[in-house]
Design an enzyme around this catalytic site. Structure first.
Site, mmCIF file in Angstrom:
data_model
loop_
_atom_site.group_PDB
_atom_site.id
_atom_site.type_symbol
_atom_site.label_atom_id
_atom_site.label_comp_id
_atom_site.label_asym_id
_atom_site.label_seq_id
_atom_site.Cartn_x
_atom_site.Cartn_y
_atom_site.Cartn_z
ATOM 1 N N TYR A 126 -104.755 -37.655 -54.276
ATOM 2 C CA TYR A 126 -103.881 -37.814 -53.231
ATOM 3 C C TYR A 126 -103.290 -36.617 -52.774
ATOM 4 C CZ TYR A 126 -99.892 -40.688 -51.574
ATOM 5 O OH TYR A 126 -98.777 -41.216 -50.890
ATOM 6 N N ASP A 127 -102.727 -35.915 -53.585
ATOM 7 C CA ASP A 127 -102.053 -34.736 -53.054
ATOM 8 C C ASP A 127 -102.857 -33.706 -52.320
ATOM 9 O OD1 ASP A 127 -102.816 -32.955 -55.319
ATOM 10 O OD2 ASP A 127 -100.614 -33.764 -56.286
ATOM 11 N N GLU A 128 -103.897 -33.511 -52.857
ATOM 12 C CA GLU A 128 -104.828 -32.501 -52.203
ATOM 13 C C GLU A 128 -105.569 -33.331 -51.050
ATOM 14 O OE1 GLU A 128 -104.659 -29.470 -52.422
ATOM 15 O OE2 GLU A 128 -105.149 -28.741 -54.195
ATOM 16 N N PHE A 158 -88.613 -50.514 -63.057
ATOM 17 C CA PHE A 158 -87.223 -50.662 -63.781
ATOM 18 C C PHE A 158 -86.616 -51.917 -63.363
ATOM 19 C CE2 PHE A 158 -86.007 -45.874 -64.509
ATOM 20 C CZ PHE A 158 -86.813 -45.645 -65.505
HETATM 21 O O1 LIG Z 1 -91.876 -46.627 -65.642
HETATM 22 C C1 LIG Z 1 -91.726 -45.410 -65.085
HETATM 23 C C2 LIG Z 1 -92.672 -44.863 -64.027
HETATM 24 C C3 LIG Z 1 -92.081 -43.729 -63.550
HETATM 25 N N1 LIG Z 1 -91.182 -43.052 -64.139
HETATM 26 C C4 LIG Z 1 -90.752 -41.527 -63.616
HETATM 27 O O2 LIG Z 1 -90.307 -41.664 -62.703
HETATM 28 C C5 LIG Z 1 -90.689 -40.489 -61.722
HETATM 29 C C6 LIG Z 1 -91.252 -41.126 -60.412
HETATM 30 O O3 LIG Z 1 -92.475 -41.692 -60.715
HETATM 31 P P1 LIG Z 1 -93.116 -42.589 -59.271
HETATM 32 O O4 LIG Z 1 -94.373 -43.151 -60.144
HETATM 33 O O5 LIG Z 1 -92.329 -43.512 -59.100
HETATM 34 O O6 LIG Z 1 -93.281 -41.767 -58.304
HETATM 35 P P2 LIG Z 1 -93.943 -40.262 -58.154
HETATM 36 O O7 LIG Z 1 -92.442 -39.426 -57.545
HETATM 37 O O8 LIG Z 1 -94.655 -39.601 -59.231
HETATM 38 O O9 LIG Z 1 -94.669 -40.264 -56.768
HETATM 39 C C7 LIG Z 1 -94.449 -40.781 -55.541
HETATM 40 O O10 LIG Z 1 -93.937 -39.884 -54.964
HETATM 41 C C8 LIG Z 1 -93.815 -40.046 -53.165
HETATM 42 C C9 LIG Z 1 -94.701 -40.977 -52.763
HETATM 43 O O11 LIG Z 1 -95.430 -40.442 -51.535
HETATM 44 C C10 LIG Z 1 -95.840 -41.248 -53.559
HETATM 45 O O12 LIG Z 1 -96.494 -42.507 -52.966
HETATM 46 C C11 LIG Z 1 -95.446 -41.589 -54.958
HETATM 47 O O13 LIG Z 1 -96.664 -41.465 -55.682
HETATM 48 C C12 LIG Z 1 -91.650 -39.831 -62.537
HETATM 49 O O14 LIG Z 1 -90.868 -38.706 -62.898
HETATM 50 C C13 LIG Z 1 -92.045 -40.732 -63.741
HETATM 51 O O15 LIG Z 1 -92.394 -39.958 -64.742
HETATM 52 C C14 LIG Z 1 -90.483 -43.506 -65.395
HETATM 53 O O16 LIG Z 1 -89.760 -42.898 -66.014
HETATM 54 N N2 LIG Z 1 -90.662 -44.700 -65.692
#
Ligand SMILES: O=c1ccn([C@@H]2O[C@H](COP(=O)(O)OP(=O)(O)O[C@H]3OC[C@@H](O)[C@H](O)[C@H]3O)[C@@H](O)[C@H]2O)c(=O)[nH]1
Length: 360
Positions: free
Chosen positions: A178-180, A224
């Site tokens: 995705y990121d690359e 959440f």
């Molecule tokens: O149930 C969960 C899910 C996620 N998280 C945490 O919440 C944070 C956000 O995670 P998400 O999966 O919602 O999203 P991410 O920030 O990792 O990625 C996102 O970033 C930007 C967008 O462009 C991408 O589409 C999306 O992948 C992470 O630190 C993750 O560890 C929790 O604490 N509990």
């Protein structure tokens, strides 16, 4: 380390080549054609909100191309049969030939659980899909906007991130598809711009939330809210101090449209500059989901915050620097709460969602 040169500001990234000629109808003297707009990924979460907004303008004809991997026809049902709207089942890894004036190229699974499901397909979508859409833009003289991502910054060493920061990305990690993939897509956009004069726009989208986010999307806000609605512990991944910023989807769509119709090629960060730790987010969602929003259901009082032992696979922090110098839209300050979040919680607490939860 970080580099001081700013993206796109020193002339190196701009082109003096004239853009390909659009359809003669665009400059017709006696007949003003509608603006034909292609939205790839238009059946998805952000794409379908973008389509709703574009369709409000009677001078727009909107064509959606989507393979329905993560998108759904349901998100577009109010437009099916509308004379200014067309829906095509199409995978952008295959060429597409349509006569359009603008292309919003959103097609790609964006949630980590979906893009990691078939990483080879994800990188093909980002690379071959973007090549195909650029080829189309070149052939028909269309302006093309790519929705890139804040994930191009990887696990950033600078905080908050400006567009000039080149990122800290693992080229062989599980998120690299995705990121690359998005980084290559950005490269292709600028190469087509410099070599062929294509009119490009690049948005780096930060975390976005709102209605139509898939309940099983796996992203933190939907997780959440779903957990709180179901009365389950909220799975805050360790350490819980990692931060994110969250932008309401309507604001994101405003930003995309302003970027498309403005003069700045980007890349430009689109997101909310207010950031929160995941523990704060969990506490807030817990506070927000109360009997008033769930019609007095006793399930609502069960929400508790619980730290899971899963170690995070994403970055420790991600937040856009406050948009400069003219923000592309008016940003809603602060937390994903208030009117918009409330309506979204209602959306998630519709009876069929509750039923689904009970049978899981
Ligand atoms: O149930 C969960 C899910 C996620 N998280 C945490 O919440 C944070 C956000 O995670 P998400 O999966 O919602 O999203 P991410 O920030 O990792 O990625 C996102 O970033 C930007 C967008 O462009 C991408 O589409 C999306 O992948 C992470 O630190 C993750 O560890 C929790 O604490 N509990």
């Amino acid at each position: 380390m970080a580099q001081k040169e700013t993206n796109g500001s020193n002339g190196e990234h701009t082109t003096s080549r004239p853009p390909p000629t659009p359809s003669p109808l665009r400059f017709s003297k006696f007949f003003q054609a509608n603006l034909r707009i292609l939205v790839t990924g238009g059946a998805g979460f952000i794409g379908s909100h973008l389509v709703d907004k574009l369709m409000e303008n009677e001078k727009h004809e909107v064509i959606v191309a989507d393979n329905f991997f993560t998108g759904s026809k349901d998100n577009l049902k109010k437009w099916i049969g509308h004379p200014r709207f067309e829906l095509i089942r199409h995978d952008v890894t295959q060429p597409l030939l349509v006569e359009v004036d603008q292309i919003y190229h959103l097609a790609c699974p964006a949630s980590p659980i979906f893009y990691k499901h078939n990483p080879v397909k994800t990188i093909k979508t980002n690379v071959i899909g973007t090549l195909n859409m650029l080829g189309l833009a070149k052939r028909v003289g269309a302006r093309i906007l790519l929705t890139s991502t804040s994930e191009v910054y990887g696990d950033p060493l600078e905080h908050p991130q400006t567009e000039a920061y080149w990122g800290n990305v693992n080229p062989i990690g599980v998120r690299s598809c995705y990121d690359e993939g998005k980084r290559v897509a950005e490269t292709l956009m600028f190469d087509y711009h410099r070599q062929h004069g294509i009119e490009i726009r690049i948005a780096r989208i930060f975390n976005t939330y709102g209605p139509r986010m898939n309940i099983d999307d796996g992203r933190v806000v939907s997780n959440f809210i779903a957990q709180a609605v179901r009365g389950e512990p909220l799975t805050v991944q360790k350490p819980g101090t990692q931060t994110r910023s969250f932008c309401y989807v309507a604001d994101m769509v405003d930003g995309l449209i302003k970027l498309m119709n403005g003069n700045n090629t980007g890349p430009i960060n689109l997101g909310n500059p207010g950031e929160f730790t995941m523990l704060e987010l969990a506490e807030n969602v817990k506070e927000l989901i109360n009997p008033e929003f769930l019609g007095g259901s006793p399930r609502s009082s069960c929400a508790t915050v619980w730290c899971s032992w899963r170690v995070i696979s994403g970055s420790a922090w991600r937040c856009p620097r406050r948009p400069r110098p003219k923000p592309p839209c008016v940003w809603r300050e602060g937390y994903p709460r208030g009117e918009h979040t409330h309506s979204w919680v209602r959306h998630y607490s519709w009876p069929h969602f509750i039923t689904e939860f009970e049978f899981q």
